[in-house]
Design a protein around this motif. Structure first.
Motif, short mmCIF file in Angstrom:
data_model
loop_
_atom_site.label_atom_id
_atom_site.label_comp_id
_atom_site.label_asym_id
_atom_site.label_seq_id
_atom_site.Cartn_x
_atom_site.Cartn_y
_atom_site.Cartn_z
N VAL A 197 -7.24 2.25 6.45
CA VAL A 197 -7.63 2.40 8.04
C VAL A 197 -6.63 3.18 8.64
N PHE A 198 -5.26 2.92 8.18
CA PHE A 198 -4.34 3.80 9.03
C PHE A 198 -4.28 5.20 8.58
N GLU A 199 -4.39 5.42 7.23
CA GLU A 199 -4.26 6.95 6.75
C GLU A 199 -5.51 7.66 6.77
N LYS A 200 -6.73 7.02 7.17
CA LYS A 200 -7.96 7.76 7.20
C LYS A 200 -7.95 8.53 8.83
N GLY A 201 -6.97 8.12 9.82
CA GLY A 201 -6.62 9.11 10.74
C GLY A 201 -7.99 8.69 11.66
N ASP A 256 7.77 -3.52 3.30
CA ASP A 256 8.85 -3.11 4.47
C ASP A 256 9.02 -1.50 4.73
N ARG A 257 8.94 -0.89 3.34
CA ARG A 257 9.18 0.49 3.80
C ARG A 257 8.13 1.25 4.35
N LEU A 258 6.82 0.91 3.84
CA LEU A 258 5.63 1.76 4.36
C LEU A 258 5.41 1.24 6.01
N ALA A 259 5.69 -0.11 6.23
CA ALA A 259 5.59 -0.76 7.66
C ALA A 259 6.48 0.15 8.42
N ILE A 260 7.78 0.25 8.27
CA ILE A 260 8.68 1.04 9.06
C ILE A 260 8.02 2.23 9.14
N SER A 261 7.73 3.12 8.15
CA SER A 261 7.43 4.40 8.21
C SER A 261 6.24 4.68 9.23
N TRP A 262 5.13 3.65 8.91
CA TRP A 262 4.08 3.75 10.12
C TRP A 262 4.69 3.74 11.55
N ILE A 263 5.33 2.65 11.70
CA ILE A 263 5.92 2.49 13.19
C ILE A 263 6.62 3.42 13.64
N GLN A 264 7.52 3.99 12.83
CA GLN A 264 8.20 5.28 13.23
C GLN A 264 7.57 6.39 13.57
N GLN A 265 6.35 6.77 12.76
CA GLN A 265 5.51 7.93 13.11
C GLN A 265 4.51 7.65 14.23
N PRO A 310 3.62 4.56 16.23
CA PRO A 310 3.75 2.82 16.57
C PRO A 310 2.54 2.21 17.12
N GLU A 311 1.76 2.96 18.09
CA GLU A 311 0.65 2.27 18.66
C GLU A 311 -0.50 2.42 17.59
N ARG A 312 -0.58 3.35 16.86
CA ARG A 312 -1.65 3.18 15.64
C ARG A 312 -1.15 2.11 14.61
N ALA A 313 -0.13 2.04 14.18
CA ALA A 313 0.37 0.93 13.35
C ALA A 313 0.06 -0.53 14.04
N LEU A 314 0.25 -0.78 15.32
CA LEU A 314 -0.06 -2.06 15.64
C LEU A 314 -1.65 -2.27 15.94
N LYS A 315 -2.18 -1.28 16.35
CA LYS A 315 -3.77 -1.26 16.32
C LYS A 315 -4.46 -1.51 14.99
N THR A 316 -3.71 -0.93 14.13
CA THR A 316 -4.25 -1.18 12.54
C THR A 316 -3.95 -2.58 12.44
N ALA A 317 -2.97 -3.20 12.57
CA ALA A 317 -2.69 -4.57 12.20
C ALA A 317 -3.53 -5.48 12.82
N ILE A 318 -3.92 -5.32 14.28
CA ILE A 318 -4.80 -6.16 15.03
C ILE A 318 -6.16 -5.91 14.46
N TYR A 319 -6.42 -4.78 13.95
CA TYR A 319 -8.08 -4.52 13.57
C TYR A 319 -8.12 -5.22 12.27
N VAL A 320 -7.23 -5.27 11.27
CA VAL A 320 -7.33 -5.67 10.14
C VAL A 320 -7.54 -7.18 10.15
#
Length: 408
Positions: free
Chosen positions: A303-307, A262-271, A273-283
């Motif tokens: 995937v998310f942290e490689k940038g 939960d914490r990490l997902a919220i942190s990604w979306i806060q920072q 949001p578009e990349r967080a959703l794309k990461t989820a769809i891609y994975v």
């Protein structure tokens, strides 16, 4: 019954009181780093040895300039070299003593901060018998190290209403006020206690009030009365609504379904949001095609942290255009910030280069312009009162900056 840990909001950290008590030795930035790193690792303290956090996200959570990596590295080194002593307040009258460095390893590579705790400390931190609930959003409001240290040491006593009587020497150790000037209580009181109390009451979710116990007219112990700040929603309530919206989002649902905490997902979306959703769809797509070795959650973190770009072949031209525009705007904003920093440095240099006669002439112009100057000292062209001095400094910088613009 099994010991079930409550799920906390992504901004709140259950911090073992030993790490609160030791941290008086740390600066404001170092103390914030301890909290942010522990919050990021908390869910996986017992299951992972090495924890990772992108430097950009780390700095955002700290409220810190991400370009100043040298200061960040120095702060991490200090955290690594600072030991925790588990008997500072002698909880429950125990005579046992344990000690450990706050973190055992830290490194920064490719924009990612990696760090580790010792196995012994990880077990202690994961299951704190006595802890303080730290709100990272409130932490960001602090600008003084003594204030944040006092805040953490008072926060866990909110329910009981008082810290209890603690010796002045112990408070100095807890707050890191070990300079010799604080041997005199009047200096410790005016420069540390009063300023810290004022900041806590202005920016945090609690109100603290100091009380003093004297022996032969000498202050020997201090306790702080602790109560809820009636304006607490100003400091930590606004984030709750944001997090509620995030928890109801498609990106959060998809990421947590993949195994992201939960914490990490919220942190990604806060920072991002578009990349967080794309990461989820891609994975999700790669998992559906059975193209992932290992866990989907671990792959999503990679995937998310490689940038790198994620599944751009699946993104339409409008999204590409928007991304390029956003990138260009960020570059412009960065250029504006760099220009503002350079201008501020030039102004500082110009102020320092003023001769006494030039400074005196400017001070007299300031007074003639209606500036307050009851404590103005002509021989040194200075203002004895801090408020007047601050107002004059602001006017002086604005005047010199304006002259520089006119010449340009």
């Amino acid at each position: 019954m099994p010991n079930i840990k409550p799920v906390l909001p992504a901004s709140e950290l259950r911090k073992h009181v030993a790490t609160v008590h030791v941290s008086g030795e740390l600066s404001l930035l170092e103390r914030k780093i301890v909290n942010v790193l522990l919050l990021n690792a908390f869910d996986e303290l017992l299951t992972k040895k090495t924890h990772k956090l992108p430097v950009g996200i780390l700095c955002t959570m700290l409220g810190f300039d991400s370009k100043n990596t040298d200061a960040l590295k120095r702060a991490l080194l200090k955290v690594m070299s600072t030991p925790i002593s588990f008997d500072l307040l002698h909880e429950g009258g125990k005579s046992d003593w344990d000690a450990s460095p706050l973190i055992g390893y830290a490194g920064i590579k490719n924009g990612v901060c990696s760090y580790e705790y010792s196995d012994w400390l990880a077990k202690k931190l994961a299951n704190p018998d006595i802890y303080t609930l730290i709100n990272i959003n409130v932490q960001r409001q602090f600008s003084g190290g003594y204030a944040l240290a006092l805040y953490e040491n008072c926060l866990r006593f909110k329910r009981t209403g008082s810290t209890g009587w603690i010796s002045v020497d112990t408070w100095r150790r807890l707050l890191g006020a070990d300079a010799s000037m604080y041997d005199e209580f009047k200096h410790f009181s005016s420069e540390v206690i009063k300023k810290a109390v004022q900041e806590i009451n202005q920016v945090s979710n609690i109100i603290v009030t100091p009380e003093y116990k004297r022996e032969a007219r000498r202050v020997v112990q201090i306790r702080f009365l602790v109560e809820d700040n009636p304006q607490r929603s100003v400091y930590d309530g606004s984030e709750d609504e944001d997090q509620r919206v995030i928890r109801e989002s498609d990106a959060f649902t998809r990421l947590t379904a993949l195994g992201i905490g939960d914490r990490l997902a919220i942190s990604w979306i806060q920072q991002e949001p578009e990349r967080a959703l794309k990461t989820a769809i891609y994975v999700e797509e790669r998992a559906r095609k059975k193209q992932i070795k290992g866990s989907a959650g671990g792959y999503a973190r990679t995937v998310f942290e490689k940038g790198s770009d994620i599944g751009m072949t699946q993104v339409d031209g409008e999204q590409v255009r928007k991304k390029k525009e956003a990138s260009a705007e960020r570059e412009k904003e960065r250029a504006r910030e760099d220009a503002a920093d350079a201008k501020a440095k030039q102004t500082t240099a110009a102020v320092k280069a003023l001769s006494l006669d030039e400074r005196r002439a400017l001070a007299e112009a300031y007074l003639a312009d209606g500036g307050r100057g009851k404590t103005y000292q002509q021989e040194t062209a200075t203002f004895k009162d801090a408020v007047e001095r601050t107002a004059f400094t602001a006017w002086l910088r604005a005047t010199i900056s304006s002259r520089a613009n006119a010449r340009a």
